[in-house]
Design a protein around this motif. Structure first.
Motif, PDB file in Angstrom:
ATOM      1  N   THR A  82       0.715  -1.336  -0.105  1.00 37.81           N
ATOM      2  CA  THR A  82      -0.199   0.100   0.302  1.00 37.81           C
ATOM      3  C   THR A  82       0.940   1.122   0.158  1.00 37.81           C
ATOM      4  O   THR A  82       0.386   2.170  -1.117  1.00 37.81           O
ATOM      5  CB  THR A  82      -0.735  -0.021   1.278  1.00 37.81           C
ATOM      6  OG1 THR A  82      -0.096   0.316   2.259  1.00 37.81           O
ATOM      7  CG2 THR A  82      -1.483  -1.010   0.960  1.00 37.81           C
ATOM      8  N   THR A  83       2.347   1.547   0.703  1.00 40.00           N
ATOM      9  CA  THR A  83       2.542   2.530   0.561  1.00 40.00           C
ATOM     10  C   THR A  83       3.281   2.930  -0.843  1.00 40.00           C
ATOM     11  O   THR A  83       3.674   4.067  -1.568  1.00 40.00           O
ATOM     12  CB  THR A  83       4.284   2.361   1.782  1.00 40.00           C
ATOM     13  OG1 THR A  83       3.217   2.017   3.065  1.00 40.00           O
ATOM     14  CG2 THR A  83       5.155   3.009   1.511  1.00 40.00           C
ATOM     15  N   MET A  84       4.321   1.549  -1.468  1.00 32.66           N
ATOM     16  CA  MET A  84       4.142   1.813  -3.308  1.00 32.66           C
ATOM     17  C   MET A  84       3.536   1.893  -3.549  1.00 32.66           C
ATOM     18  O   MET A  84       3.113   2.741  -4.701  1.00 32.66           O
ATOM     19  CB  MET A  84       4.293   0.251  -3.411  1.00 32.66           C
ATOM     20  CG  MET A  84       5.856  -0.007  -2.562  1.00 32.66           C
ATOM     21  SD  MET A  84       6.049  -1.910  -3.735  1.00 32.66           S
ATOM     22  CE  MET A  84       7.926  -2.211  -3.130  1.00 32.66           C
ATOM     23  N   MET A  85       2.208   1.889  -3.889  1.00 30.95           N
ATOM     24  CA  MET A  85       1.219   2.125  -4.248  1.00 30.95           C
ATOM     25  C   MET A  85       0.434   3.725  -3.922  1.00 30.95           C
ATOM     26  O   MET A  85       0.253   4.508  -5.299  1.00 30.95           O
ATOM     27  CB  MET A  85      -0.563   1.538  -3.939  1.00 30.95           C
ATOM     28  CG  MET A  85      -1.481   1.510  -5.068  1.00 30.95           C
ATOM     29  SD  MET A  85      -3.216   1.270  -4.381  1.00 30.95           S
ATOM     30  CE  MET A  85      -2.765  -0.702  -4.880  1.00 30.95           C
ATOM     31  N   ARG A  86       0.902   4.109  -2.636  1.00 29.45           N
ATOM     32  CA  ARG A  86       0.619   5.681  -2.790  1.00 29.45           C
ATOM     33  C   ARG A  86       1.961   6.564  -3.083  1.00 29.45           C
ATOM     34  O   ARG A  86       1.896   7.869  -3.904  1.00 29.45           O
ATOM     35  CB  ARG A  86       0.800   5.605  -1.449  1.00 29.45           C
ATOM     36  CG  ARG A  86      -0.553   5.420  -0.501  1.00 29.45           C
ATOM     37  CD  ARG A  86      -0.526   5.405   0.750  1.00 29.45           C
ATOM     38  NE  ARG A  86      -1.906   5.038   1.614  1.00 29.45           N
ATOM     39  CZ  ARG A  86      -1.776   4.392   2.909  1.00 29.45           C
ATOM     40  NH1 ARG A  86      -0.734   4.644   3.697  1.00 29.45           N
ATOM     41  NH2 ARG A  86      -3.910   3.869   2.932  1.00 29.45           N
ATOM     42  N   MET A  87       3.318   5.656  -2.848  1.00 31.04           N
ATOM     43  CA  MET A  87       4.156   7.138  -3.707  1.00 31.04           C
ATOM     44  C   MET A  87       3.538   7.050  -5.291  1.00 31.04           C
ATOM     45  O   MET A  87       4.411   7.935  -5.656  1.00 31.04           O
ATOM     46  CB  MET A  87       5.231   5.219  -2.991  1.00 31.04           C
ATOM     47  CG  MET A  87       6.206   5.593  -1.830  1.00 31.04           C
ATOM     48  SD  MET A  87       6.915   4.587  -1.023  1.00 31.04           S
ATOM     49  CE  MET A  87       8.726   5.323  -2.079  1.00 31.04           C
ATOM     50  N   ALA A  88       3.300   6.430  -5.591  1.00 32.33           N
ATOM     51  CA  ALA A  88       3.093   5.614  -7.120  1.00 32.33           C
ATOM     52  C   ALA A  88       2.493   7.169  -7.865  1.00 32.33           C
ATOM     53  O   ALA A  88       2.493   7.645  -8.627  1.00 32.33           O
ATOM     54  CB  ALA A  88       2.913   4.357  -7.673  1.00 32.33           C
ATOM     55  N   ARG A  89       1.360   7.078  -6.624  1.00 30.89           N
ATOM     56  CA  ARG A  89       0.204   8.492  -7.037  1.00 30.89           C
ATOM     57  C   ARG A  89       0.740   9.552  -6.581  1.00 30.89           C
ATOM     58  O   ARG A  89       0.712  10.221  -7.496  1.00 30.89           O
ATOM     59  CB  ARG A  89      -0.783   7.452  -6.184  1.00 30.89           C
ATOM     60  CG  ARG A  89      -2.039   8.805  -6.674  1.00 30.89           C
ATOM     61  CD  ARG A  89      -2.076   8.618  -7.476  1.00 30.89           C
ATOM     62  NE  ARG A  89      -3.169   7.593  -8.419  1.00 30.89           N
ATOM     63  CZ  ARG A  89      -4.225   7.015  -8.160  1.00 30.89           C
ATOM     64  NH1 ARG A  89      -5.002   7.026  -7.519  1.00 30.89           N
ATOM     65  NH2 ARG A  89      -3.574   5.879  -9.239  1.00 30.89           N
ATOM     66  N   GLU A  90       1.903   9.586  -5.617  1.00 27.34           N
ATOM     67  CA  GLU A  90       2.407  10.892  -5.290  1.00 27.34           C
ATOM     68  C   GLU A  90       3.206  11.264  -6.669  1.00 27.34           C
ATOM     69  O   GLU A  90       3.469  12.488  -7.241  1.00 27.34           O
ATOM     70  CB  GLU A  90       3.320  10.921  -4.124  1.00 27.34           C
ATOM     71  CG  GLU A  90       2.567  10.849  -3.220  1.00 27.34           C
ATOM     72  CD  GLU A  90       1.960  11.986  -2.688  1.00 27.34           C
ATOM     73  OE1 GLU A  90       2.256  13.425  -3.549  1.00 27.34           O
ATOM     74  OE2 GLU A  90       1.443  11.744  -1.626  1.00 27.34           O
ATOM     75  N   PHE A  91       4.155   9.951  -7.227  1.00 29.07           N
ATOM     76  CA  PHE A  91       4.537  10.262  -8.145  1.00 29.07           C
ATOM     77  C   PHE A  91       4.069  10.999  -9.754  1.00 29.07           C
ATOM     78  O   PHE A  91       4.222  11.441 -10.485  1.00 29.07           O
ATOM     79  CB  PHE A  91       5.668   9.128  -8.986  1.00 29.07           C
ATOM     80  CG  PHE A  91       6.864   9.209  -8.545  1.00 29.07           C
ATOM     81  CD1 PHE A  91       7.775   9.283  -7.953  1.00 29.07           C
ATOM     82  CD2 PHE A  91       7.125   7.480  -7.535  1.00 29.07           C
ATOM     83  CE1 PHE A  91       9.102   9.553  -7.762  1.00 29.07           C
ATOM     84  CE2 PHE A  91       8.371   6.975  -6.689  1.00 29.07           C
ATOM     85  CZ  PHE A  91       9.373   8.185  -6.603  1.00 29.07           C
ATOM     86  N   GLU A  92       3.017  10.406  -9.715  1.00 32.17           N
ATOM     87  CA  GLU A  92       1.599  10.705 -11.558  1.00 32.17           C
ATOM     88  C   GLU A  92       1.391  12.007 -10.881  1.00 32.17           C
ATOM     89  O   GLU A  92       1.235  12.512 -11.304  1.00 32.17           O
ATOM     90  CB  GLU A  92       0.543  10.023 -10.504  1.00 32.17           C
ATOM     91  CG  GLU A  92      -0.155  10.063 -11.236  1.00 32.17           C
ATOM     92  CD  GLU A  92      -1.591  10.833 -11.596  1.00 32.17           C
ATOM     93  OE1 GLU A  92      -2.037  11.170 -13.005  1.00 32.17           O
ATOM     94  OE2 GLU A  92      -1.448  11.078 -10.948  1.00 32.17           O
TER      95      GLU A  92
END
Length: 211
Positions: A82-92
């Motif tokens: 879930t942390t990775m998913m949130r980080m990807a969204r921040e990058f996006e």
């Protein structure tokens, strides 16, 4: 077809995709540094790069959801995913802010804004971009090294970005007073520096979401 191998191997693949996504975002930010100040700098190129970032975001989210559906993760593993998913969204979201800046350049329809702003504004704008990209560079280095501790220097650099943002607001107001006939060209710069300030905020969010 999603091929199931080993849970840790799948996580490592997602981690590599996340790093690649971050590197693509960093490149996109670097391309934006001179977008207002180089004649014939094509903002469309920066906008087109966002499609790659969006594709990474979709791939990472799809991979994580498939992995969760095929194998029940342990609580610690679920936290990592879930942390990775949130980080990807921040990058996006950083990519979206870059696009916002590039679209402002297209809307202004001015090849080079230097004749309309002070030299100090140009220097501080470039510094603001440079500090923001340095923040992301440090964050990506920490991700590669799998550093568990938050890099406090990134948060300090974010304060520098905030200080530049507020000082540049005053510079735009000053330039408007000195050349009121150029207000139409200067006003969008309030948005441009706000977008850059938000990019730095997203980098801080990524830095804090270590897995």
């Amino acid at each position: 077809m999603f091929k199931m191998t080993n849970f840790s191997n799948e996580v490592e693949t997602i981690e590599r995709d996340l790093l690649s996504m971050g590197e693509e975002v960093l490149h996109q930010m670097e391309q934006m540094r001179d977008v207002f100040f180089i004649p014939n700098k094509d903002a469309s190129v920066v906008i087109q790069q966002d499609a790659t970032i969006d594709a990474f975001d979709r791939q990472i989210h799809t991979s994580i959801l498939h992995l969760i559906s095929l194998q029940q993760p342990l609580p610690e593993e679920l936290r990592t995913l879930t942390t990775m998913m949130r980080m990807a969204r921040e990058f996006e979201r950083i990519g979206d802010q870059v696009v916002n800046v590039a679209e402002l350049k297209k809307e202004l329809d001015v090849d080079d804004l230097r004749p309309y702003v002070s030299t100090l504004f140009v220097d501080r704008y470039k510094e603001m971009i440079q500090v923001s990209t340095d923040m992301l560079t440090r964050t990506l280095e920490g991700m590669r090294a799998r550093a568990s501790q938050t890099d406090k220097s990134v948060e300090q650099m974010d304060e520098d970005v905030d200080a530049l943002f507020f000082s540049m607001q005053q510079l735009i107001i000053r330039d408007m007073k000195e050349t009121p006939e150029q207000i139409e060209k200067l006003a969008p710069l309030f948005l441009a520096i706000r977008y850059v300030e938000r990019m730095a905020d997203h980098v801080v969010n990524i830095q804090r979401r270590k897995y």
